[in-house]
Design a protein around this motif. Sequence first.
Motif, PDB file in Angstrom:
ATOM      1  N   UNK A 243       0.847  -1.191   0.000  1.00 31.08           N
ATOM      2  CA  UNK A 243       0.000   0.000   0.000  1.00 31.08           C
ATOM      3  C   UNK A 243       0.888   1.249   0.000  1.00 31.08           C
ATOM      4  N   UNK A 244       0.539   2.278  -0.764  1.00 34.12           N
ATOM      5  CA  UNK A 244       1.359   3.502  -0.795  1.00 34.12           C
ATOM      6  C   UNK A 244       1.563   4.122   0.582  1.00 34.12           C
ATOM      7  N   UNK A 245       0.584   3.994   1.472  1.00 37.40           N
ATOM      8  CA  UNK A 245       0.726   4.554   2.820  1.00 37.40           C
ATOM      9  C   UNK A 245       1.783   3.797   3.610  1.00 37.40           C
ATOM     10  N   UNK A 246       1.902   2.505   3.355  1.00 37.61           N
ATOM     11  CA  UNK A 246       2.950   1.721   4.004  1.00 37.61           C
ATOM     12  C   UNK A 246       4.319   2.127   3.467  1.00 37.61           C
ATOM     13  N   UNK A 247       4.411   2.313   2.153  1.00 40.59           N
ATOM     14  CA  UNK A 247       5.682   2.718   1.556  1.00 40.59           C
ATOM     15  C   UNK A 247       6.109   4.091   2.074  1.00 40.59           C
ATOM     16  N   UNK A 248       5.141   4.981   2.255  1.00 41.22           N
ATOM     17  CA  UNK A 248       5.457   6.308   2.787  1.00 41.22           C
ATOM     18  C   UNK A 248       6.000   6.204   4.209  1.00 41.22           C
ATOM     19  N   UNK A 249       5.443   5.290   5.003  1.00 40.33           N
ATOM     20  CA  UNK A 249       5.928   5.106   6.372  1.00 40.33           C
ATOM     21  C   UNK A 249       7.354   4.570   6.368  1.00 40.33           C
ATOM     22  N   UNK A 250       7.643   3.596   5.516  1.00 40.42           N
ATOM     23  CA  UNK A 250       9.000   3.050   5.444  1.00 40.42           C
ATOM     24  C   UNK A 250       9.998   4.133   5.033  1.00 40.42           C
ATOM     25  N   UNK A 251       9.596   4.967   4.089  1.00 40.43           N
ATOM     26  CA  UNK A 251      10.472   6.058   3.653  1.00 40.43           C
ATOM     27  C   UNK A 251      10.731   7.024   4.805  1.00 40.43           C
TER      28      UNK A 251
END
Length: 255
Positions: A243-251
């Motif tokens: 999910x893009x929101x998960x990728x944003x958190x990892x970043x």
Amino acid sequence: MHRSVTMLGALLWLPAALHSQTLAQRVASLGDGTLRLSFAARAGVCGNGGNGITLVSDDERGADGRGEWENDCAPGPVRVSLRVRGGRVADAHVYVGGRWRSPQSGTADLGTVPARQAATELLALAEGGRGDAEALVTAATLADSVVVWPMLLRLARRPDLPLDTRRQAVFWLGQAAGEAATRGLDSLAGDRSGELELRKHAVFALSQRPPDEGVPALVRIARANPHAELRKTALFWLGQSEDPRALALFEEILR
């Protein structure tokens, strides 16, 4: 003549008395034997009459997109067989579709029971610790047109019940419909008084929720939960979501 009328009255009364008993009372009165019941399955539940039970989406039901294949998975009914020993459920078997074989001696068949009544009473048996609670919980969640998540949440919050029973309740809570079920899982994961294993299972169940419900809850846990193991578990399931929101958190974490 009076005697015949009295006997007829007794015979007419007997089924009504049996009907008024709860499932737990029927189990207790049976002693040793097998108790069978059937009820309507909810939409999306089908089976082959054996141990195979399938949950299918709207897209998977019926024919395929090219019209050359048709699913023959039977959409019910749910059939539950309770093996009773000493007035308690020793084990339970759940089937969808098919038909009962001719009953052996000691088998009582309750016939078709209203789905709501079946789900409520099966969960009451599970909550009472009356044996094979995992199968009882599973059977209840397959019932048609019944909102079971409040009862599942109550089971999950019972510290006196076996952990496996509560884990099963949490698993099916993750499959339940509605944002309220997601909030219930979120509260279980955040309950600092709960066992770690159950809280981790609630995090997993959140990962099974629709993305717009589950992902925000997992992000909150990954960011703010004080328990490192729960944060790690939330991050793991976020990583599986793509999910893009998960990728944003990892970043954000890796900066």
